[in-house]
Design a protein around this motif. Sequence first.
Motif, PDB file in Angstrom:
ATOM      1  N   SER A 171       0.800  -1.223   0.000  1.00 35.51           N
ATOM      2  CA  SER A 171       0.000   0.000   0.000  1.00 35.51           C
ATOM      3  C   SER A 171       0.837   1.278   0.000  1.00 35.51           C
ATOM      4  CB  SER A 171      -0.926   0.018   1.222  1.00 35.51           C
ATOM      5  OG  SER A 171      -0.154  -0.023   2.429  1.00 35.51           O
ATOM      6  N   ALA A 172       2.142   1.139   0.282  1.00 30.89           N
ATOM      7  CA  ALA A 172       3.023   2.322   0.341  1.00 30.89           C
ATOM      8  C   ALA A 172       3.534   2.634  -1.062  1.00 30.89           C
ATOM      9  CB  ALA A 172       4.165   2.094   1.312  1.00 30.89           C
ATOM     10  N   GLY A 173       2.667   3.190  -1.885  1.00 32.96           N
ATOM     11  CA  GLY A 173       3.001   3.381  -3.299  1.00 32.96           C
ATOM     12  C   GLY A 173       4.213   4.253  -3.540  1.00 32.96           C
ATOM     13  N   PHE A 174       4.310   5.380  -2.820  1.00 32.74           N
ATOM     14  CA  PHE A 174       5.425   6.296  -3.050  1.00 32.74           C
ATOM     15  C   PHE A 174       6.761   5.661  -2.685  1.00 32.74           C
ATOM     16  CE2 PHE A 174       8.430   9.421  -1.309  1.00 32.74           C
ATOM     17  CZ  PHE A 174       8.643  10.185  -2.439  1.00 32.74           C
ATOM     18  N   MET A 175       6.827   5.020  -1.510  1.00 27.55           N
ATOM     19  CA  MET A 175       8.087   4.411  -1.067  1.00 27.55           C
ATOM     20  C   MET A 175       8.492   3.259  -1.985  1.00 27.55           C
ATOM     21  SD  MET A 175       9.670   5.890   1.301  1.00 27.55           S
ATOM     22  CE  MET A 175      10.829   4.542   1.606  1.00 27.55           C
ATOM     23  N   ARG A 176       7.522   2.500  -2.448  1.00 23.68           N
ATOM     24  CA  ARG A 176       7.840   1.403  -3.368  1.00 23.68           C
ATOM     25  C   ARG A 176       8.451   1.953  -4.656  1.00 23.68           C
ATOM     26  NH1 ARG A 176       5.632  -3.591  -2.309  1.00 23.68           N
ATOM     27  NH2 ARG A 176       5.627  -4.115  -4.530  1.00 23.68           N
ATOM     28  N   THR A 177       7.861   3.006  -5.182  1.00 20.60           N
ATOM     29  CA  THR A 177       8.371   3.609  -6.414  1.00 20.60           C
ATOM     30  C   THR A 177       9.751   4.219  -6.193  1.00 20.60           C
ATOM     31  OG1 THR A 177       6.132   4.070  -7.175  1.00 20.60           O
ATOM     32  CG2 THR A 177       7.915   5.295  -8.219  1.00 20.60           C
ATOM     33  N   LEU A 178       9.951   4.865  -5.036  1.00 19.74           N
ATOM     34  CA  LEU A 178      11.242   5.477  -4.737  1.00 19.74           C
ATOM     35  C   LEU A 178      12.347   4.433  -4.645  1.00 19.74           C
ATOM     36  CD1 LEU A 178      12.987   7.907  -3.949  1.00 19.74           C
ATOM     37  CD2 LEU A 178      12.273   7.538  -1.568  1.00 19.74           C
ATOM     38  N   LEU A 179      12.113   3.347  -3.917  1.00 22.56           N
ATOM     39  CA  LEU A 179      13.127   2.295  -3.784  1.00 22.56           C
ATOM     40  C   LEU A 179      13.417   1.644  -5.134  1.00 22.56           C
ATOM     41  CD1 LEU A 179      12.032   0.651  -0.414  1.00 22.56           C
ATOM     42  CD2 LEU A 179      14.060   2.069  -0.829  1.00 22.56           C
ATOM     43  N   TYR A 180      12.390   1.440  -5.911  1.00 27.92           N
ATOM     44  CA  TYR A 180      12.573   0.880  -7.251  1.00 27.92           C
ATOM     45  C   TYR A 180      13.485   1.783  -8.082  1.00 27.92           C
ATOM     46  CZ  TYR A 180      11.280  -0.873 -11.912  1.00 27.92           C
ATOM     47  OH  TYR A 180      11.312  -1.379 -13.176  1.00 27.92           O
ATOM     48  N   THR A 181      13.266   3.100  -7.977  1.00 27.82           N
ATOM     49  CA  THR A 181      14.065   4.068  -8.734  1.00 27.82           C
ATOM     50  C   THR A 181      15.515   4.064  -8.276  1.00 27.82           C
ATOM     51  OG1 THR A 181      12.117   5.471  -9.005  1.00 27.82           O
ATOM     52  CG2 THR A 181      14.265   6.488  -9.397  1.00 27.82           C
ATOM     53  N   LEU A 182      15.742   3.989  -6.971  1.00 29.45           N
ATOM     54  CA  LEU A 182      17.118   3.993  -6.450  1.00 29.45           C
ATOM     55  C   LEU A 182      17.890   2.757  -6.899  1.00 29.45           C
ATOM     56  CD1 LEU A 182      16.483   5.295  -2.809  1.00 29.45           C
ATOM     57  CD2 LEU A 182      17.464   6.551  -4.748  1.00 29.45           C
ATOM     58  N   VAL A 183      17.246   1.629  -6.915  1.00 29.03           N
ATOM     59  CA  VAL A 183      17.895   0.407  -7.403  1.00 29.03           C
ATOM     60  C   VAL A 183      18.237   0.548  -8.884  1.00 29.03           C
ATOM     61  CG1 VAL A 183      17.559  -2.055  -7.867  1.00 29.03           C
ATOM     62  CG2 VAL A 183      16.843  -1.092  -5.677  1.00 29.03           C
ATOM     63  N   MET A 184      17.328   1.131  -9.645  1.00 28.36           N
ATOM     64  CA  MET A 184      17.543   1.309 -11.081  1.00 28.36           C
ATOM     65  C   MET A 184      18.735   2.223 -11.353  1.00 28.36           C
ATOM     66  SD  MET A 184      14.713   2.403 -13.910  1.00 28.36           S
ATOM     67  CE  MET A 184      14.265   3.854 -12.985  1.00 28.36           C
ATOM     68  N   VAL A 185      18.899   3.275 -10.546  1.00 28.14           N
ATOM     69  CA  VAL A 185      20.028   4.191 -10.712  1.00 28.14           C
ATOM     70  C   VAL A 185      21.346   3.477 -10.444  1.00 28.14           C
ATOM     71  CG1 VAL A 185      21.146   6.243  -9.754  1.00 28.14           C
ATOM     72  CG2 VAL A 185      18.702   6.274 -10.246  1.00 28.14           C
ATOM     73  N   ALA A 186      21.367   2.629  -9.413  1.00 24.87           N
ATOM     74  CA  ALA A 186      22.593   1.894  -9.093  1.00 24.87           C
ATOM     75  C   ALA A 186      22.998   0.965 -10.243  1.00 24.87           C
ATOM     76  CB  ALA A 186      22.399   1.099  -7.805  1.00 24.87           C
ATOM     77  N   LEU A 187      22.027   0.315 -10.850  1.00 23.39           N
ATOM     78  CA  LEU A 187      22.310  -0.593 -11.963  1.00 23.39           C
ATOM     79  C   LEU A 187      22.675   0.152 -13.244  1.00 23.39           C
ATOM     80  CD1 LEU A 187      19.472  -3.235 -11.426  1.00 23.39           C
ATOM     81  CD2 LEU A 187      21.913  -3.512 -10.946  1.00 23.39           C
ATOM     82  N   TYR A 188      22.297   1.421 -13.294  1.00 26.02           N
ATOM     83  CA  TYR A 188      22.550   2.253 -14.477  1.00 26.02           C
ATOM     84  C   TYR A 188      24.039   2.322 -14.821  1.00 26.02           C
ATOM     85  CZ  TYR A 188      23.645   6.922 -16.389  1.00 26.02           C
ATOM     86  OH  TYR A 188      24.169   7.972 -17.083  1.00 26.02           O
ATOM     87  N   PHE A 189      24.885   2.519 -13.813  1.00 27.53           N
ATOM     88  CA  PHE A 189      26.314   2.672 -14.059  1.00 27.53           C
ATOM     89  C   PHE A 189      26.938   1.374 -14.571  1.00 27.53           C
ATOM     90  CE2 PHE A 189      25.353   6.037 -11.012  1.00 27.53           C
ATOM     91  CZ  PHE A 189      25.941   7.124 -11.629  1.00 27.53           C
ATOM     92  N   VAL A 190      26.495   0.254 -14.014  1.00 26.61           N
ATOM     93  CA  VAL A 190      26.995  -1.040 -14.482  1.00 26.61           C
ATOM     94  C   VAL A 190      26.594  -1.258 -15.938  1.00 26.61           C
ATOM     95  CG1 VAL A 190      26.898  -3.523 -14.138  1.00 26.61           C
ATOM     96  CG2 VAL A 190      26.942  -2.000 -12.156  1.00 26.61           C
ATOM     97  N   SER A 191      25.356  -0.934 -16.255  1.00 21.14           N
ATOM     98  CA  SER A 191      24.852  -1.123 -17.613  1.00 21.14           C
ATOM     99  C   SER A 191      25.623  -0.276 -18.617  1.00 21.14           C
ATOM    100  CB  SER A 191      23.363  -0.768 -17.663  1.00 21.14           C
ATOM    101  OG  SER A 191      22.864  -0.892 -18.980  1.00 21.14           O
ATOM    102  N   TYR A 192      25.947   0.963 -18.254  1.00 22.18           N
ATOM    103  CA  TYR A 192      26.682   1.846 -19.164  1.00 22.18           C
ATOM    104  C   TYR A 192      28.019   1.235 -19.560  1.00 22.18           C
ATOM    105  CZ  TYR A 192      29.382   5.824 -20.843  1.00 22.18           C
ATOM    106  OH  TYR A 192      30.178   6.645 -21.602  1.00 22.18           O
ATOM    107  N   MET A 193      28.762   0.739 -18.569  1.00 24.14           N
ATOM    108  CA  MET A 193      30.081   0.159 -18.841  1.00 24.14           C
ATOM    109  C   MET A 193      29.971  -1.029 -19.789  1.00 24.14           C
ATOM    110  SD  MET A 193      32.098   2.080 -17.145  1.00 24.14           S
ATOM    111  CE  MET A 193      32.112   3.186 -15.727  1.00 24.14           C
ATOM    112  N   ILE A 194      28.984  -1.878 -19.560  1.00 18.92           N
ATOM    113  CA  ILE A 194      28.852  -3.083 -20.382  1.00 18.92           C
ATOM    114  C   ILE A 194      28.379  -2.736 -21.792  1.00 18.92           C
ATOM    115  CG2 ILE A 194      27.646  -5.288 -20.605  1.00 18.92           C
ATOM    116  CD1 ILE A 194      27.526  -5.408 -17.556  1.00 18.92           C
ATOM    117  N   GLN A 195      27.481  -1.769 -21.912  1.00 12.24           N
ATOM    118  CA  GLN A 195      26.996  -1.403 -23.240  1.00 12.24           C
ATOM    119  C   GLN A 195      28.099  -0.819 -24.115  1.00 12.24           C
ATOM    120  OE1 GLN A 195      23.114   0.443 -23.861  1.00 12.24           O
ATOM    121  NE2 GLN A 195      22.600   0.040 -21.717  1.00 12.24           N
TER     122      GLN A 195
END
Length: 373
Positions: free
Chosen positions: A331-355
């Motif tokens: 039911s905590a929609g905002f916090m779920r979306t925020l945590l999802y976004t933070l995880v995505m940002v962390a994976l962003y840097f790894v993805s850039y290097m591999i691409q």
Amino acid sequence: MQDLSKISVVLPSLDPDEKLAAVIDGLLEYGFSDIILVNDGSKPENLHYFQEAAAAHPEIHLLHHEVNRGKGAALKNAFRYFLQNRPQGLGVVTVDGDNQHHPADTRACCEKMLETGHAVLGCRDFTLDHVPARSRFGNHTTSAIFKLFVGMTISDTQTGLRALPRYVVGQLTEVAGDRFEYETNMLLAFKTLGIPFDEVKIRTVYIEENKSSHFRVIHDSWRIYKLILAHFFRYTLSSLASSVADVALYALLSKWFSAALSGIALTTAAGGIARILSSLLNFFMNQHLVFRTKVHTGRAMLRYYCLALPQMAAQVLLTEGAYRLFRVGESAGFMRTLLYTLVMVALYFVSYMIQQRWVFAPQKNENREVEKV
């Protein structure tokens, strides 16, 4: 020792002094017989150095710029002259006119080029004590930026000693830039066009703390760095656009599916569909706007999803782990979306290097039987 008669030396010069004659004499002594000397708009009081050199050595062809157009423009002018007037020429070697490139090293770079058919960079050792601090710092910084943001390992990004096979010379005449940034664009073109290159260790010579250099530390450094960082910024914008689409889709789908699903099933369904749709947007933006490579779309897409699918699983698992760690319910929609976004940002840097290193890495031109020297 190989015959260098079909290698043209490209020698751009602005306001030379007596060192220009020493450079030319050394090149001739070591077997070079064709020198394309470019006067890049030198002052009237310095013109006699060009005139004396051309009068004394029939091996020299002199090109004039009425005004200073920049090192990049001088190099490209000489490259075009070579392609038009040296039909049997196998390649060129670029040399600076301040006598900081030993002719033996110039010859070594050319011999390596003739042996492999690759471009060759003559690279200095910046760990030596006599290297000026600004040169050491500048090269280490640029090398680090190249490795991090472009995925190229180059030990001397600022070297002016470069041996280039004929087919490479033709491609480099179309590269943008008229001043020092052209040499950086040249290296970026190696990556984009899949041009293989080697390095040859050369002497590290600095005369009078490199005072004769026309390189403007702040102005020219910015012109160079912005070219490299622009590549990363385009990737960031592409990732931002696809991330906005991803997060928006995730929020929408989470709301739709929450009545029927919960826990990891809800995260998997909403996150999986959001990632698939946003990844297609990201792939085509990266291919055409960011990396701009000519790699086959099918090959690149296969590699992209070989990266994206494990990344998608990591997104889901790490996000669900964050939910449990911070005890965030459905039911905590905002916090779920925020945590999802933070995880995505962390994976962003790894993805850039591999691409940049694998997904959109162009095929190297290793099999140019006609064009290879």
